[in-house]
Design an enzyme around this catalytic site. Structure first.
Site, short mmCIF file in Angstrom:
data_model
loop_
_atom_site.label_atom_id
_atom_site.label_comp_id
_atom_site.label_asym_id
_atom_site.label_seq_id
_atom_site.Cartn_x
_atom_site.Cartn_y
_atom_site.Cartn_z
N ASN A 269 0.85 -1.19 0.00
CA ASN A 269 0.00 0.00 0.00
C ASN A 269 0.89 1.24 0.00
O ASN A 269 1.68 1.45 0.93
CB ASN A 269 -0.90 -0.03 1.24
N THR B 291 -8.11 3.90 8.11
CA THR B 291 -9.33 3.11 8.18
C THR B 291 -9.46 2.50 9.56
O THR B 291 -8.53 1.87 10.06
CB THR B 291 -9.28 1.99 7.12
N ARG C 204 -9.49 8.08 -1.50
CA ARG C 204 -10.46 8.55 -0.51
C ARG C 204 -11.32 9.66 -1.12
O ARG C 204 -10.88 10.37 -2.03
CB ARG C 204 -9.74 9.07 0.73
N HIS D 130 -3.74 -4.39 7.79
CA HIS D 130 -3.86 -3.26 8.71
C HIS D 130 -2.97 -3.47 9.93
O HIS D 130 -3.17 -4.41 10.68
CB HIS D 130 -5.30 -2.99 9.16
N1 PXP Z 1 -5.85 -2.93 4.20
C1 PXP Z 1 -6.79 -1.93 4.24
C2 PXP Z 1 -8.19 -2.28 3.84
C3 PXP Z 1 -6.44 -0.62 4.61
O1 PXP Z 1 -7.38 0.34 4.61
C4 PXP Z 1 -5.10 -0.33 4.93
C5 PXP Z 1 -4.70 1.06 5.29
O2 PXP Z 1 -4.90 1.90 4.22
C6 PXP Z 1 -4.17 -1.39 4.89
C7 PXP Z 1 -4.58 -2.66 4.54
C8 PXP Z 1 -2.73 -1.17 5.22
O3 PXP Z 1 -2.60 -0.86 6.59
P1 PXP Z 1 -1.22 -0.39 7.15
O4 PXP Z 1 -0.89 0.93 6.50
O5 PXP Z 1 -1.45 -0.27 8.62
O6 PXP Z 1 -0.20 -1.44 6.80
#
Ligand code: PXP
Length: 241
Positions: free
Chosen positions: A7, A101, A45, A191
């Site tokens: 991401n 999120t 977003r 996440h």
């Molecule tokens: N998965 C989803 C659905 C998310 O919204 C996010 C954050 O944008 C992530 C994964 C990645 O999370 P992190 O940045 O904490 O690794």
């Protein structure tokens, strides 16, 4: 081996801190791919606070692996997804005031809106994943709604303060994965995952994809994107061996 979706939202966040042209998330996507990313994940977003329309359009052309677009059920964003046609769309909840999120999308409560967004995405030929909590009721509804995959949110696991609390969350993730696989859903997770806590997650049988942003981009600031992604791939591989 489990797929790693990198991401890159935070790269765009740094750019937006100065409303400047750099760093460019498109360049980050190329470097992440060279480092071994199996896909690139971005969240468009509604307030465009990091990734913007230009990024989505360019990334669609540049990403040759899997472009995973995270989006809310808002009509305007769903329409962009249908036009851009990422390989995968992950529906997430979205609040303007949140830093990131928070929690999964409650598809039990918001079933009608989720179903409407999914219908449009499916008609555009896009595979849909639903970002939800590790909860069997949510998982059942995901199946009924016709999702190909669920992304189970790992925030509670990542934020657990004690070993015991973390173990409880890990068990919940394991049980949810088993249940989802039994009813025929693909399982992704994400996440709050980092180079340490990813190990136990990568060992859960049946997990196919991890989406990781903050920890990789944070490391990339210091060691470079390519190396940061390679090190995360190594951590996942080591856990699976
Ligand atoms: N998965 C989803 C659905 C998310 O919204 C996010 C954050 O944008 C992530 C994964 C990645 O999370 P992190 O940045 O904490 O690794």
């Amino acid at each position: 081996m489990i797929r790693l979706g990198v991401n890159i939202d935070h790269v765009a966040t740094v750019r937006q801190a100065r409303r400047a042209l750099e760093p460019d998330p498109v360049a980050a996507a190329v470097l992440a791919t060279l480092g071994g990313a199996d896909g690139i994940t971005i969240h468009l977003r509604e307030d465009r606070r990091h990734i913007n329309d230009r990024d989505v359009r360019l990334l669609r052309q540049v990403v040759t692996t899997i472009l995973n677009l995270e989006l809310s059920v808002a009509d305007e964003i769903v329409a962009i997804a249908c036009e851009i046609k990422p390989e995968q769309a992950t529906l997430v909840p979205e609040k303007r005031e949140e830093l990131t999120t928070e929690g999964g999308l409650d598809i039990v409560t918001h079933q009608t809106a989720v179903a409407a967004a999914m219908k449009k995405l499916h008609e555009a030929g896009i595979a849909v994943a639903l970002f939800i909590d590790p909860d069997n009721r949510q998982i059942e509804i995901a199946k009924i709604l016709g999702a190909r995959a669920i992304e189970i949110q790992t925030a509670r696991y990542a934020e657990a303060k004690t070993h015991a609390a973390r173990q409880i969350e890990l068990n919940a993730l394991q049980e949810s994965t088993e249940f989802a696989r039994q009813i025929g859903l693909n399982v992704h997770m994400g996440h709050g995952l980092n180079y340490e806590n990813v190990r136990a997650i990568a060992q859960i049988p049946g997990v196919e994809e991890l989406n990781i942003g903050h920890s990789i981009v944070s490391r990339a600031v210091l060691v470079g994107m390519e190396r940061a992604v390679r090190e995360m791939k190594d951590a996942i591989r080591a856990a699976c061996d």
